[in-house]
Design a protein around this motif. Structure first.
Motif, mmCIF file in Angstrom:
data_model
loop_
_atom_site.group_PDB
_atom_site.id
_atom_site.type_symbol
_atom_site.label_atom_id
_atom_site.label_comp_id
_atom_site.label_asym_id
_atom_site.label_seq_id
_atom_site.Cartn_x
_atom_site.Cartn_y
_atom_site.Cartn_z
ATOM 1 N N ASN A 47 36.378 23.434 -5.737
ATOM 2 C CA ASN A 47 35.549 23.696 -4.558
ATOM 3 C C ASN A 47 36.444 24.218 -3.443
ATOM 4 O OD1 ASN A 47 36.760 21.049 -4.245
ATOM 5 N ND2 ASN A 47 35.332 20.626 -2.588
ATOM 6 N N HIS A 48 35.834 24.749 -2.386
ATOM 7 C CA HIS A 48 36.607 25.428 -1.342
ATOM 8 C C HIS A 48 36.084 25.014 0.022
ATOM 9 C CE1 HIS A 48 39.423 28.132 0.265
ATOM 10 N NE2 HIS A 48 38.835 29.290 0.059
ATOM 11 N N ILE A 49 36.865 24.151 0.716
ATOM 12 C CA ILE A 49 36.426 23.631 2.009
ATOM 13 C C ILE A 49 37.450 23.857 3.128
ATOM 14 C CG2 ILE A 49 34.806 21.911 1.108
ATOM 15 C CD1 ILE A 49 37.047 19.844 1.236
ATOM 16 N N GLY A 50 38.623 24.385 2.803
ATOM 17 C CA GLY A 50 39.630 24.600 3.833
ATOM 18 C C GLY A 50 40.607 25.694 3.459
ATOM 19 N N TYR A 51 41.336 26.177 4.455
ATOM 20 C CA TYR A 51 42.254 27.290 4.232
ATOM 21 C C TYR A 51 43.464 26.914 3.383
ATOM 22 C CZ TYR A 51 39.752 30.040 7.748
ATOM 23 O OH TYR A 51 38.787 30.741 8.437
ATOM 24 N N LEU A 52 43.786 25.642 3.293
ATOM 25 C CA LEU A 52 44.962 25.213 2.535
ATOM 26 C C LEU A 52 44.608 24.694 1.146
ATOM 27 C CD1 LEU A 52 46.920 23.355 5.385
ATOM 28 C CD2 LEU A 52 47.202 25.712 4.595
ATOM 29 N N ASP A 53 43.392 24.939 0.695
ATOM 30 C CA ASP A 53 42.937 24.367 -0.575
ATOM 31 C C ASP A 53 43.780 24.809 -1.767
ATOM 32 O OD1 ASP A 53 40.971 22.935 0.648
ATOM 33 O OD2 ASP A 53 39.339 24.306 0.145
ATOM 34 N N PHE A 54 44.285 26.034 -1.733
ATOM 35 C CA PHE A 54 45.074 26.500 -2.876
ATOM 36 C C PHE A 54 46.356 25.681 -3.011
ATOM 37 C CE2 PHE A 54 47.027 28.812 0.548
ATOM 38 C CZ PHE A 54 48.337 29.023 0.167
ATOM 39 N N PHE A 95 46.694 22.422 -2.112
ATOM 40 C CA PHE A 95 46.331 21.093 -2.616
ATOM 41 C C PHE A 95 45.883 21.150 -4.073
ATOM 42 C CE2 PHE A 95 45.714 20.641 2.023
ATOM 43 C CZ PHE A 95 46.610 19.601 2.234
ATOM 44 N N ALA A 96 45.108 22.159 -4.428
ATOM 45 C CA ALA A 96 44.684 22.288 -5.827
ATOM 46 C C ALA A 96 45.888 22.537 -6.725
ATOM 47 C CB ALA A 96 43.663 23.416 -5.969
ATOM 48 N N GLY A 97 46.841 23.303 -6.228
ATOM 49 C CA GLY A 97 48.036 23.587 -7.018
ATOM 50 C C GLY A 97 48.881 22.356 -7.279
ATOM 51 N N LEU A 98 48.825 21.380 -6.370
ATOM 52 C CA LEU A 98 49.607 20.161 -6.554
ATOM 53 C C LEU A 98 49.184 19.389 -7.794
ATOM 54 C CD1 LEU A 98 49.896 18.693 -2.929
ATOM 55 C CD2 LEU A 98 51.678 19.834 -4.253
ATOM 56 N N THR A 99 47.944 19.557 -8.223
ATOM 57 C CA THR A 99 47.465 18.802 -9.385
ATOM 58 C C THR A 99 48.215 19.172 -10.654
ATOM 59 O OG1 THR A 99 45.731 20.415 -9.955
ATOM 60 C CG2 THR A 99 45.151 18.679 -8.378
ATOM 61 N N ALA A 100 48.814 20.352 -10.685
ATOM 62 C CA ALA A 100 49.526 20.807 -11.889
ATOM 63 C C ALA A 100 50.984 20.401 -11.915
ATOM 64 C CB ALA A 100 49.417 22.330 -12.010
ATOM 65 N N ARG A 101 51.503 19.870 -10.828
ATOM 66 C CA ARG A 101 52.928 19.561 -10.783
ATOM 67 C C ARG A 101 53.344 18.431 -11.720
ATOM 68 N NH1 ARG A 101 55.343 22.914 -11.024
ATOM 69 N NH2 ARG A 101 57.270 22.059 -10.172
ATOM 70 N N PRO A 102 52.530 17.370 -11.907
ATOM 71 C CA PRO A 102 52.943 16.350 -12.881
ATOM 72 C C PRO A 102 53.124 16.914 -14.283
ATOM 73 C CG PRO A 102 51.252 15.466 -11.448
ATOM 74 C CD PRO A 102 51.330 16.937 -11.153
ATOM 75 N N ALA A 103 52.383 17.959 -14.608
ATOM 76 C CA ALA A 103 52.527 18.614 -15.911
ATOM 77 C C ALA A 103 53.603 19.696 -15.881
ATOM 78 C CB ALA A 103 51.191 19.222 -16.340
ATOM 79 N N LYS A 104 54.283 19.811 -14.752
ATOM 80 C CA LYS A 104 55.337 20.818 -14.560
ATOM 81 C C LYS A 104 54.806 22.239 -14.744
ATOM 82 C CE LYS A 104 58.983 17.588 -15.920
ATOM 83 N NZ LYS A 104 60.125 17.309 -16.821
ATOM 84 N N ARG A 105 53.587 22.451 -14.213
ATOM 85 C CA ARG A 105 52.967 23.769 -14.291
ATOM 86 C C ARG A 105 52.823 24.365 -12.903
ATOM 87 N NH1 ARG A 105 50.082 24.738 -18.958
ATOM 88 N NH2 ARG A 105 50.424 26.916 -18.331
ATOM 89 N N THR A 164 40.539 17.969 2.935
ATOM 90 C CA THR A 164 41.367 19.116 3.324
ATOM 91 C C THR A 164 40.766 19.889 4.486
ATOM 92 O OG1 THR A 164 40.336 20.657 1.755
ATOM 93 C CG2 THR A 164 42.154 19.319 0.936
ATOM 94 N N GLN A 165 39.443 19.796 4.636
ATOM 95 C CA GLN A 165 38.779 20.508 5.731
ATOM 96 C C GLN A 165 39.197 19.959 7.096
ATOM 97 O OE1 GLN A 165 37.442 18.173 3.838
ATOM 98 N NE2 GLN A 165 35.457 17.426 4.544
ATOM 99 N N ARG A 166 39.686 18.747 7.134
ATOM 100 C CA ARG A 166 40.062 18.138 8.409
ATOM 101 C C ARG A 166 41.346 18.747 8.971
ATOM 102 N NH1 ARG A 166 39.966 11.798 7.929
ATOM 103 N NH2 ARG A 166 39.695 11.958 10.208
ATOM 104 N N LEU A 167 42.136 19.379 8.111
ATOM 105 C CA LEU A 167 43.384 19.990 8.555
ATOM 106 C C LEU A 167 43.171 21.380 9.137
ATOM 107 C CD1 LEU A 167 45.690 19.008 5.579
ATOM 108 C CD2 LEU A 167 45.771 18.065 7.876
ATOM 109 N N TRP A 168 42.404 22.209 8.406
ATOM 110 C CA TRP A 168 42.242 23.598 8.840
ATOM 111 C C TRP A 168 41.127 24.226 8.025
ATOM 112 C CZ3 TRP A 168 46.376 28.011 8.118
ATOM 113 C CH2 TRP A 168 46.025 29.099 8.914
ATOM 114 N N THR A 169 40.059 24.594 8.706
ATOM 115 C CA THR A 169 38.942 25.207 8.013
ATOM 116 C C THR A 169 38.250 26.210 8.913
ATOM 117 O OG1 THR A 169 37.034 24.727 6.595
ATOM 118 C CG2 THR A 169 37.172 23.510 8.668
#
Length: 238
Positions: free
Chosen positions: A43-50, A52-62, A152-157
């Motif tokens: 979903n897309h609620i803020g300008y920094l979403d990419f 935060f969404a990208g962080l989900t792949a870091r445990p898998a080293k992706r 995430t919308q609370r930071l910048w949207t």
């Protein structure tokens, strides 16, 4: 080829988030495959979403290569960074080029990030999903990875000033199980099921969110149907 820019950018983002004292609650990262292509859908609620969404792949080293509007790549600061991180520019007037670029990346084993609402939802509810993510997954023979972001919308949207002070904002993220994209099924039907998955994850993230507004002036980031003062979604009875 070595990733010379993406890892340092992630490191800088994490340093910023630590300085802001953001409180993360992320669940489901074990659903991110450690190898092979996939289409991550959020979903897309803020300008920094990419970020935060990208962080989900870091445990898998992706690393996730996001599809983003072409204007971001023309910016003198973000443009060189986006290109160096191998994100994919989308010219809405000539979308096929971006589609082919993403398809090639998926077939080479990359994770491609897509915001199927195409723009930020100012109501903070899910807009209709475009079918491009489903079609990419079908054609590349890779799974869809549903993701929901909240806070995430609370930071910048859109329509609100940036609030990057030390406000201890919680950020809640949920990653769902991979979803197959059967080439024999209509992309629109897959898209409907995908949207339902993201909606379920979004509601779970909202239920888990630890903060409730202290007064009426602090309800702008809450959807109307949850008692907030965010604009009602188009077509809503709220």
């Amino acid at each position: 080829m070595a990733e010379l820019v993406y890892p340092p950018v992630i490191g800088a983002a994490r340093t910023l988030f630590k300085a802001l004292d953001l409180k993360f609650d992320i669940a489901g990262t074990d659903n991110i495959p450690r190898r092979g292509g996939a289409v991550l859908v959020s979903n897309h609620i803020g300008y920094l979403d990419f970020v935060f969404a990208g962080l989900t792949a870091r445990p898998a080293k992706r690393l996730v290569r996001f599809m983003a509007k072409e204007s971001v790549f023309r910016h003198k600061v973000s443009g060189p960074l986006m290109r160096a991180m191998k994100h994919i520019p989308v010219d809405r007037g000539q979308g096929m080029h971006a589609y082919k670029h993403a398809l090639t990346a998926l077939r080479s084993g990359e994770i491609i990030g897509v915001f199927p609402e195409a723009t930020i939802s100012e109501s903070f509810t899910l807009k209709n999903f475009k079918s491009g993510a489903a079609r990419l997954a079908q054609e590349a023979g890779v799974p869809l990875l549903p993701v929901a972001l909240w806070g995430t919308q609370r930071l910048w949207t859109k329509g609100h000033k940036r609030d990057l002070g030390r406000n201890h904002f919680p950020i809640t993220i949920r990653v769902g199980e991979p979803m197959a994209a059967d080439p024999a099924e209509q992309a629109e039907k897959i898209t409907d099921r995908l949207r339902t998955r993201v909606q379920d994850l979004l509601e779970a993230a909202q239920r888990a969110y630890p903060v409730r507004p202290k007064d009426a002036e602090d309800t702008w980031w809450i959807p109307a149907h949850l008692g907030g003062t965010a604009p009602a979604a188009p077509g809503s009875l709220a």
